[in-house]
Scaffold this motif. Structure first.
Motif, PDB file in Angstrom:
ATOM      1  N   MET A  66       0.742  -1.356   0.050  1.00 26.76           N
ATOM      2  CA  MET A  66      -0.081   0.146   0.131  1.00 26.76           C
ATOM      3  C   MET A  66       0.695   1.101  -0.076  1.00 26.76           C
ATOM      4  N   ALA A  67       2.040   1.219   0.668  1.00 26.49           N
ATOM      5  CA  ALA A  67       2.981   2.214   0.711  1.00 26.49           C
ATOM      6  C   ALA A  67       3.488   2.869  -0.577  1.00 26.49           C
ATOM      7  N   ALA A  68       3.390   1.951  -1.711  1.00 29.08           N
ATOM      8  CA  ALA A  68       3.724   2.308  -3.066  1.00 29.08           C
ATOM      9  C   ALA A  68       2.682   2.409  -3.867  1.00 29.08           C
ATOM     10  N   ILE A  69       1.560   1.679  -3.666  1.00 30.98           N
ATOM     11  CA  ILE A  69       0.353   1.988  -4.504  1.00 30.98           C
ATOM     12  C   ILE A  69      -0.462   3.133  -4.201  1.00 30.98           C
ATOM     13  N   ASP A  70      -0.689   3.404  -2.929  1.00 25.47           N
ATOM     14  CA  ASP A  70      -1.534   4.561  -2.860  1.00 25.47           C
ATOM     15  C   ASP A  70      -1.398   5.695  -3.432  1.00 25.47           C
ATOM     16  N   PRO A  71       0.312   6.315  -3.301  1.00 28.67           N
ATOM     17  CA  PRO A  71       0.658   7.351  -3.915  1.00 28.67           C
ATOM     18  C   PRO A  71       0.442   7.519  -5.462  1.00 28.67           C
ATOM     19  N   VAL A  72       0.833   6.173  -6.154  1.00 28.58           N
ATOM     20  CA  VAL A  72       0.381   5.984  -7.514  1.00 28.58           C
ATOM     21  C   VAL A  72      -0.927   6.391  -7.802  1.00 28.58           C
ATOM     22  N   THR A  73      -1.894   5.701  -7.101  1.00 20.54           N
ATOM     23  CA  THR A  73      -3.518   5.964  -7.501  1.00 20.54           C
ATOM     24  C   THR A  73      -3.847   7.310  -7.042  1.00 20.54           C
ATOM     25  N   GLN A  74      -3.375   7.875  -6.247  1.00 18.87           N
ATOM     26  CA  GLN A  74      -3.660   9.471  -6.121  1.00 18.87           C
ATOM     27  C   GLN A  74      -3.287  10.166  -6.956  1.00 18.87           C
ATOM     28  N   VAL A  75      -2.431  10.096  -7.640  1.00 14.77           N
ATOM     29  CA  VAL A  75      -2.098  11.153  -8.708  1.00 14.77           C
ATOM     30  C   VAL A  75      -2.650  10.580 -10.121  1.00 14.77           C
ATOM     31  N   TRP A  76      -2.741   9.240 -10.466  1.00 19.15           N
ATOM     32  CA  TRP A  76      -3.264   8.807 -11.540  1.00 19.15           C
ATOM     33  C   TRP A  76      -4.529   8.137 -11.399  1.00 19.15           C
ATOM     34  N   ALA A  77      -5.558   8.708 -10.799  1.00 19.46           N
ATOM     35  CA  ALA A  77      -6.541   8.359 -10.438  1.00 19.46           C
ATOM     36  C   ALA A  77      -7.637   7.808 -11.531  1.00 19.46           C
ATOM     37  N   GLY A  78      -7.426   8.165 -12.653  1.00 20.91           N
ATOM     38  CA  GLY A  78      -8.065   7.471 -13.890  1.00 20.91           C
ATOM     39  C   GLY A  78      -7.550   6.462 -14.643  1.00 20.91           C
ATOM     40  N   SER A  80      -5.929   2.448 -14.006  1.00 19.40           N
ATOM     41  CA  SER A  80      -6.004   1.164 -12.928  1.00 19.40           C
ATOM     42  C   SER A  80      -4.901   0.592 -13.123  1.00 19.40           C
ATOM     43  N   LEU A  81      -4.345  -0.055 -11.948  1.00 18.75           N
ATOM     44  CA  LEU A  81      -3.269  -1.041 -11.668  1.00 18.75           C
ATOM     45  C   LEU A  81      -3.960  -2.549 -12.036  1.00 18.75           C
ATOM     46  N   PRO A  82      -3.219  -3.624 -12.614  1.00 16.13           N
ATOM     47  CA  PRO A  82      -3.821  -4.446 -12.547  1.00 16.13           C
ATOM     48  C   PRO A  82      -3.738  -5.543 -11.480  1.00 16.13           C
ATOM     49  N   VAL A  83      -4.657  -6.352 -11.278  1.00 14.61           N
ATOM     50  CA  VAL A  83      -4.994  -7.238  -9.954  1.00 14.61           C
ATOM     51  C   VAL A  83      -4.808  -8.568 -10.298  1.00 14.61           C
ATOM     52  N   THR A 118       4.586  -6.235 -16.107  1.00 12.91           N
ATOM     53  CA  THR A 118       5.422  -6.830 -14.990  1.00 12.91           C
ATOM     54  C   THR A 118       6.574  -6.133 -14.703  1.00 12.91           C
ATOM     55  N   VAL A 119       6.625  -5.865 -13.468  1.00 11.81           N
ATOM     56  CA  VAL A 119       7.719  -5.255 -12.780  1.00 11.81           C
ATOM     57  C   VAL A 119       8.911  -6.563 -12.306  1.00 11.81           C
ATOM     58  N   VAL A 120      10.211  -6.031 -12.816  1.00 16.03           N
ATOM     59  CA  VAL A 120      11.353  -7.118 -12.641  1.00 16.03           C
ATOM     60  C   VAL A 120      12.248  -6.329 -11.734  1.00 16.03           C
ATOM     61  N   ILE A 121      12.543  -6.933 -10.677  1.00 18.64           N
ATOM     62  CA  ILE A 121      13.438  -6.221  -9.599  1.00 18.64           C
ATOM     63  C   ILE A 121      14.851  -6.662  -9.630  1.00 18.64           C
ATOM     64  N   HIS A 122      15.942  -5.870  -9.768  1.00 23.16           N
ATOM     65  CA  HIS A 122      17.301  -6.549  -9.983  1.00 23.16           C
ATOM     66  C   HIS A 122      17.822  -6.728  -8.566  1.00 23.16           C
ATOM     67  N   PRO A 123      18.136  -8.115  -8.226  1.00 21.92           N
ATOM     68  CA  PRO A 123      18.461  -8.528  -6.713  1.00 21.92           C
ATOM     69  C   PRO A 123      19.587  -7.813  -6.152  1.00 21.92           C
ATOM     70  N   GLY A 124      20.699  -7.361  -6.938  1.00 20.69           N
ATOM     71  CA  GLY A 124      21.781  -6.832  -6.334  1.00 20.69           C
ATOM     72  C   GLY A 124      21.577  -5.481  -5.766  1.00 20.69           C
ATOM     73  N   LEU A 125      20.976  -4.638  -6.704  1.00 27.61           N
ATOM     74  CA  LEU A 125      20.603  -3.308  -6.095  1.00 27.61           C
ATOM     75  C   LEU A 125      19.618  -3.047  -5.017  1.00 27.61           C
ATOM     76  N   TRP A 126      18.761  -4.190  -5.398  1.00 30.74           N
ATOM     77  CA  TRP A 126      17.352  -3.881  -4.466  1.00 30.74           C
ATOM     78  C   TRP A 126      18.124  -4.356  -3.064  1.00 30.74           C
ATOM     79  N   SER A 127      18.957  -5.365  -2.940  1.00 36.92           N
ATOM     80  CA  SER A 127      19.203  -5.604  -1.604  1.00 36.92           C
ATOM     81  C   SER A 127      20.065  -4.637  -0.942  1.00 36.92           C
TER      82      SER A 127
END
Length: 208
Positions: A1-13, A15-18, A51-60
């Motif tokens: 939710m910490a990442a989702i809510d700020p996105v939906t607040q700006v781009w209310a029109g 939708s994010l896939p579920v 689809t979001v793909v996360i880099h393991p090295g930088l993410w850690s």
């Protein structure tokens, strides 16, 4: 939710896939296979299938706050389907995502875009949105973020959101130019008349 809510607040029109599809490969090699890039400086990427793909090295090695920022950036790409915006200027794609990612953070502009801050303080005058080459370079996302922040500050977030939404319908360089003129009544170059002065004032007022 910490990442989702700020996105939906700006781009209310939009939708994010579920469910939201996120891949977290275990190795850099797997990241390259899933993401289509082996660039070790890319913390994450959004594919054309949203689809979001996360880099393991930088993410850690990223803080929790940094991870949320990265995810807000990528989820903006997902919400707007920007993984398919191949012919749109990169300042629109990356600037809109960076604007969303850093909105309401405690970081100063100089902390978000240190290279830009150094250039402005050295007396450089930026008089247009960054080119694709500039966005691909060092601090390029910072350049895109600052330009989009300028548009929001000068003309309001609603107008910026409407502009980006129209670009999403056109998905071309020519369509972007037409959308900018329709939304702002001028060209990006003419809209940048006050940009150098705004940048200098903005960086000065928000410096730690």
């Amino acid at each position: 939710m910490a990442a989702i809510d700020p996105v939906t607040q700006v781009w209310a029109g939009h939708s994010l896939p579920v469910p939201i599809r996120v891949l977290a490969p275990a190795t850099s090699t797997e990241f390259a296979d899933f993401a289509g890039t082996a660039d070790p400086q890319v913390p994450a990427i959004t594919r054309s299938d949203r689809t979001v793909v996360i880099h393991p090295g930088l993410w850690s090695r990223t803080t929790e706050a940094g991870r949320r920022t990265v995810m807000r950036h990528e989820l903006t790409h997902v919400a707007l389907d920007q993984g398919t915006w191949r012919r749109v200027p990169r300042w629109v794609v990356e600037g809109s995502a960076e604007y969303t990612a850093y909105r309401r953070t405690d970081l100063t502009p100089a902390q978000i875009a240190p290279g830009l801050a150094a250039r402005v303080r050295a007396g450089e005058r930026l008089t247009a949105p960054p080119t694709d080459t500039e966005v691909s370079g060092d601090d390029g996302y910072g350049l895109a973020w600052a330009w989009c922040s300028y548009l929001v500050d000068q003309h309001g977030r609603d107008r910026f959101v409407a502009f980006v939404g129209e670009v999403g319908k056109q998905r071309s360089s020519a369509g972007t130019s037409a959308a900018f003129r329709a939304t702002y009544g001028t060209t990006p170059e003419r809209a940048a008349d006050g940009y150098p002065r705004w940048l200098a004032s903005w960086l000065s007022a928000t410096s730690p």
